[in-house]
Design a protein around this motif. Structure first.
Motif, PDB file in Angstrom:
ATOM      1  N   ARG A   1       2.094   1.832  -3.422  1.00 44.52           N
ATOM      2  CA  ARG A   1       1.079   2.377  -4.326  1.00 44.52           C
ATOM      3  C   ARG A   1       0.811   3.839  -4.027  1.00 44.52           C
ATOM      4  NH1 ARG A   1      -1.078  -1.688  -7.630  1.00 44.52           N
ATOM      5  NH2 ARG A   1      -2.140   0.017  -8.665  1.00 44.52           N
ATOM      6  N   MET A   2       0.864   4.189  -2.749  1.00 40.20           N
ATOM      7  CA  MET A   2       0.676   5.599  -2.407  1.00 40.20           C
ATOM      8  C   MET A   2       1.797   6.445  -2.973  1.00 40.20           C
ATOM      9  SD  MET A   2      -0.607   5.591   1.486  1.00 40.20           S
ATOM     10  CE  MET A   2      -2.318   5.377   1.924  1.00 40.20           C
TER      11      MET A   2
ATOM     12  N   PHE B   1      -4.505   0.904   8.318  1.00 40.69           N
ATOM     13  CA  PHE B   1      -4.497   1.702   7.092  1.00 40.69           C
ATOM     14  C   PHE B   1      -4.249   3.167   7.413  1.00 40.69           C
ATOM     15  CE2 PHE B   1      -6.560   4.297   3.866  1.00 40.69           C
ATOM     16  CZ  PHE B   1      -5.901   3.844   2.742  1.00 40.69           C
TER      17      PHE B   1
ATOM     18  N   PHE C   1      -1.340   5.647   6.139  1.00 49.05           N
ATOM     19  CA  PHE C   1      -1.672   6.951   5.554  1.00 49.05           C
ATOM     20  C   PHE C   1      -0.886   8.060   6.263  1.00 49.05           C
ATOM     21  CE2 PHE C   1      -4.515  10.691   5.191  1.00 49.05           C
ATOM     22  CZ  PHE C   1      -4.545  10.789   3.809  1.00 49.05           C
TER      23      PHE C   1
ATOM     24  N   SER D   1       6.348   7.280  10.453  1.00 42.84           N
ATOM     25  CA  SER D   1       6.475   8.736  10.474  1.00 42.84           C
ATOM     26  C   SER D   1       5.199   9.289  11.075  1.00 42.84           C
ATOM     27  CB  SER D   1       6.598   9.284   9.060  1.00 42.84           C
ATOM     28  OG  SER D   1       7.848   9.053   8.544  1.00 42.84           O
TER      29      SER D   1
ATOM     30  N   ILE E   1       0.840  -1.210   0.000  1.00 41.80           N
ATOM     31  CA  ILE E   1       0.000   0.000   0.000  1.00 41.80           C
ATOM     32  C   ILE E   1       0.868   1.250   0.000  1.00 41.80           C
ATOM     33  CG2 ILE E   1      -1.668   1.331   1.354  1.00 41.80           C
ATOM     34  CD1 ILE E   1      -2.976  -1.227   2.181  1.00 41.80           C
TER      35      ILE E   1
ATOM     36  N   ASN F   1       2.782   8.082   5.347  1.00 45.69           N
ATOM     37  CA  ASN F   1       3.108   8.669   4.050  1.00 45.69           C
ATOM     38  C   ASN F   1       2.783  10.146   3.968  1.00 45.69           C
ATOM     39  OD1 ASN F   1       4.248   6.718   2.141  1.00 45.69           O
ATOM     40  ND2 ASN F   1       2.492   5.525   2.811  1.00 45.69           N
ATOM     41  N   ASN F   2       2.257  10.683   5.045  1.00 48.79           N
ATOM     42  CA  ASN F   2       1.801  12.062   5.008  1.00 48.79           C
ATOM     43  C   ASN F   2       2.667  13.014   5.796  1.00 48.79           C
ATOM     44  OD1 ASN F   2      -0.362  13.235   3.677  1.00 48.79           O
ATOM     45  ND2 ASN F   2      -1.699  11.681   4.525  1.00 48.79           N
TER      46      ASN F   2
END
Lengths: 120, 360, 285, 127
Positions: C34-35, C246, C250, C181, C31, C253-254
């Motif tokens: 893909r992000m 999930f 998220f 992170s 995932i 990755n943010n």
């Protein structure tokens, strides 16, 4: 293009001249050494904020000792260590002296010889 | 105050796949001193000028650096042309400008990605590099190489870009611009990014000048110096102003680069509109005469200085490259003491180091 | 739950947890990729990695480090075993802390400057997340009047409704526990920029494989706690756990990585406002 | 200032097509201009040796008496200079890259001009 003139300077005057440039608002942008079969010299380049630039040219020989200008412009340390390691010109009063370990080349003072020297 | 620890940073450190070695002296996590050493990959390319004639040397000088290779080629050619007193055709000047600005775009996007990686923002890193690929595709299409173009020659350029391709490039770049806009918002607005870059590694106006900082490092401290203002190539006919930020911290330097990407894109659009038709190279006769020539150019990383000394034969006596990273090491050493260990990768990257470039 | 059932649960946990943990880790990588606009590795990649690590030559810096790592793995397994056998939640949490201590000692024993700093940061992380973990357990006790997982799990109402603040606070520190992170300061899959690999810089081969497996066990245990918040309906609980994971991906990755100062400060503020606030609210009712 | 500024972008790529390619399965597309490797149309070559003398990397060796043109693929930097200087337009740049090699002896490609028999191409053993 500005900065194509090379004013001669001697080792004795270099620090004074640099201080003068510093006072006039110039900054050091590079020092480099050139060795050709005929001559060997160091060029100092100074630049002003309006992009005008001036060069000083100083004749030297391998093994000479030249006063360092790192007291005026700290950035000179890197150039002077480079010249010391590659050309074998010594600098006195370096702000940071790497003592020949700045460039760890397999041949010491690799640039002090020119291609023409090797052929002889 | 804890004991002093010495952390070896590089030459094989994951944040900087480049052979720079710093001995970081730490007190707890505070850096109190840093001693650099370089010279791990010194190649002596400058010396090669005695063995390669002045036409061949272009290809050697291009390989000084992988990222700004075009501007190295351009700078070499410009210096030798200056030495020989050659005026190159207008179209060649514009083509050089377009390629140089594209190089700047790709270099800055690459740097933005690396910067994101330095503070552990992996997805931003990947997205920046994804966008960069489109610029590389333009290079491959127009020059044949993705990184090393080999299109510069003494007297002009080897390849022409026809006007239809130029127009298509502009449409591709408009897309790129949109995507960079989206990503640049993250660098400008994201809280965690600001937390890591604001107020970190402050370089004041006077320090930046005295230590000889160049490029975005210098302009991030509020000094409006941009070598493109000298008007080499076609820059004299294009409309732009040096991009300046006042704060002098990592955030300001990031902002300078972000804004320069858009500036470069704008310069490319201007150049495409103004490019004249005509020859792309002049015939070069004879050898470089005895004499010296210095030229200064603006690379993505900052000012680069070339010095050429000819002697009337086809071999130059001396060719010297002062790369921007070399000038920026002194400011880096100024910024490091007093920062946290966590800031070191960010500070090291903020000058956009290219050590292989530095060790010609 | 009778003794037999508890034993069965423990055995199931010991056998299944690494498989589930590995799969979650594989899906995580997919995932994340893909992000980031990549295809990413196959979902089974974490297993390939571990099998390959098992086959590697064993290099140790300090002969005791292997013992510490083994203890780390064993105590992580014990933590999960206590939890899934329906035992005392408080005991499980303390066992997990003990495991972390072994992990830190292992890092210190290697004498690497990177591992050293990583271990220091790992300790700061424990300081950061431990208050919130304790508050979570206390909150659960206040609602169900029991520290036993079995009692909490069979409580007839979803805890989520009475402990929303604690749930959010727990999600916050999960970012630290999953090493994502912005709080992946001591070691993570990508904390390489500052301290190479942090705590685990000097481990290789079988030891690294053991650490990896221990993390799988740990992740399953942590997701188990998330499930407790909706234990009255197991299906919703599992969906909740997956959604949580999930969300962590998220967030990972943010955000960029923050410094330890921010980690410690924000974790305590969150514990104070969400955790203590929620408990105070419960106490006042 | 804000949180999750990149959120939209990453959700877009989560549900969109990845930007990368599954490399060995999906081959890369090259442009007509792509500089892959240097090829010599030996029938046009007059073995003047200019390409060899001008090569910055010293990758090309030409021998007039033997009618031999030889290139070391691992030395060649594909700068295209030989193609530009070739007076008879015998040299050209192929779009495809030299395939990676594990066997060092394969790095040299030698072409012989016709003597009696027509053009033949062979890979020389360990030159």
């Amino acid at each position: 293009m500005t900065g194509q003139t090379f004013k001669p300077v001697t080792a004795a005057e270099i620090v004074e001249k640099t201080k003068q440039y510093a006072k006039d608002g110039y900054r050091l942008i590079q020092i480099h050494c050139t060795k050709t079969p005929q001559e060997m010299f160091i060029i100092y380049t100074f630049e002003k904020i309006d992009l005008s630039c001036e060069n000083l040219k100083m004749d030297v020989q391998v093994g000479d000792t030249v006063p360092s200008i790192s007291g005026v412009f700290f950035g000179a340390v890197l150039y002077e260590n480079e010249i010391h390691d590659l050309y074998g010109v010594n600098f006195s009063d370096l702000a940071v002296d790497f003592k020949g370990t700045f460039y760890e080349t397999s041949v010491k003072q690799a640039f002090a010889q020119t291609g023409a020297d090797n052929k002889e | 105050m804890g004991e002093r620890t010495i952390i070896p940073f590089g030459p094989q450190h994951p944040v900087l796949p480049e052979p720079l070695h710093l001995d970081l002296i730490l007190e707890d996590e505070k850096v109190v001193g840093a001693v650099p050493s370089i010279g791990f990959v010194h190649r002596g390319l400058e010396k090669l000028v005695e063995k390669r004639d002045f036409h061949e040397m272009v290809y050697v000088i291009e390989r000084v650096c992988g990222i700004c290779s075009f501007i190295h080629g351009q700078g070499y050619c410009q210096t030798v042309e200056g030495l020989m007193g050659i005026e190159i055709p207008e179209r060649a000047k514009y083509l050089r400008t377009i390629w140089a600005e594209l190089s700047r775009v790709h270099s800055h996007i690459l740097w933005l990605g690396l910067m994101a990686d330095a503070y552990g923002f992996e997805s931003l890193f990947m997205h920046c590099w994804r966008v960069r690929e489109k610029v590389l595709d333009i290079f491959e299409e127009t020059t044949g190489g993705r990184v090393i173009f080999s299109v510069c020659r003494v007297g002009g350029v080897w390849k022409d870009i026809d006007n239809d391709t130029l127009k298509r490039i502009v449409t591709v770049l408009k897309d790129v611009e949109k995507e960079i806009k989206e990503l640049s918002d993250v660098f400008i607005k994201d809280y965690t990014v600001q937390k890591r870059t604001r107020g970190v590694g402050v370089l004041t106006y006077q320090e930046a000048i005295d230590l000889g900082a160049v490029g975005p490092t210098l302009r991030g401290s509020g000094v409006p110096m941009d070598m493109r203002k000298l008007g080499y190539a076609a820059y004299g006919e294009l409309d732009f102003e040096p991009i300046v930020e006042k704060d002098g911290d990592c955030y300001a330097r990031t902002l300078v680069r972000v804004r320069e990407v858009f500036q470069s894109l704008d310069l490319i659009y201007q150049a495409v509109n103004k490019i004249p038709d005509g020859e792309i190279a002049t015939k070069v006769r004879g050898n470089p005469p005895a004499g010296e020539f210095i030229s200064r150019l603006e690379q993505p990383r900052g000012q680069v200085i070339y010095y050429a000394k000819g002697n009337g034969t086809k071999y130059l006596d001396r060719f010297r490259v002062r790369t921007p990273t070399f000038a920026n090491i002194a400011p880096l050493l100024k910024m490091l003491p007093g920062s946290d260990l966590a800031d070191v990768p960010i500070l090291a990257l903020t000058i956009d180091p290219c050590i292989s470039c530095t060790e010609r | 739950m009778s003794g037999m059932n508890a034993l069965l649960a423990v055995i199931l946990y010991i056998v299944l947890a690494p498989i589930i943990g590995g799969l979650i880790s594989g899906v995580d990588r997919k995932i994340s990729a893909r992000m980031q606009g990549r295809y990413g590795p196959p979902i089974l990649q974490p297993f390939y990695d571990v099998f390959k690590l098992m086959a590697k030559q064993n290099i140790v810096v300090n002969k005791h480090q292997k013992f510490y790592i083994l203890c780390f793995l064993i105590f992580v397994i014990i933590t999960g075993a206590i939890f899934f056998a329906g035992g005392d939640l408080l005991l499980a949490i303390f066992a997990l802390t003990l495991a972390s201590v072994f992990f830190i000692v292992a890092a210190y024993s290697t004498y690497s400057p990177y591992a050293y700093i990583g271990a220091e940061r790992e300790m700061l992380q424990i300081m950061a997340y431990e208050p919130m973990v304790i508050l979570t357990v206390v909150g659960m006790y206040m609602v169900t009047k029991s520290f036993n997982v079995i009692d909490i799990a069979t409580y007839d109402q979803p805890l989520l409704f009475s402990l929303p603040g604690i749930f959010l606070g727990f999600l916050f520190i999960l970012t630290i526990k999953f090493r994502k992170s912005p709080f992946d300061i001591s070691m993570s899959h990508h904390a390489h920029q500052e301290i190479v690999r942090g705590v685990i810089t000097e481990f290789s081969g079988k030891e690294l494989a053991m650490i990896e497996i221990a993390h799988w066990y740990e992740n399953v245990f942590l997701l188990g706690i998330v499930c407790l918040f909706f234990a009255s309906n197991p299906i919703i609980a599992i969906i909740l756990a997956l959604l949580t994971y999930f969300l962590e991906i998220f967030i990972d990755n943010n955000n960029s990585r923050l410094k330890w100062q921010s980690t410690l400060g924000s974790a305590w503020i969150v514990a104070l406002i969400l955790g203590v606030g929620n408990i105070a609210f419960l106490a006042l009712l | 200032m804000g949180f999750n500024v990149i959120g939209k972008t990453i959700m877009k790529s989560l549900f969109g097509k990845p930007a990368t390619a599954m490399y060995p399965i999906v081959k890369n597309e090259f442009y007509p201009n792509t500089r892959g490797r240097i090829e010599n149309d030996i029938t046009l070559c007059n073995y003047c040796g200019l390409c060899g003398r001008r090569c910055p990397a010293g990758a090309i060796e030409v021998s007039k008496p033997e009618k031999k043109w030889e290139i070391d693929r691992t030395r060649c930097i594909v700068c295209n200079f030989c193609v530009q200087v070739c007076a008879r337009n015998a040299l050209s740049t192929e779009r495809h890259y030299t395939t990676p090699m594990t066997d060092k002896s394969k790095r040299i490609t030698t072409l012989y001009g016709e003597k009696e028999e027509p053009v033949k191409e062979k890979v020389q053993e360990n030159a």
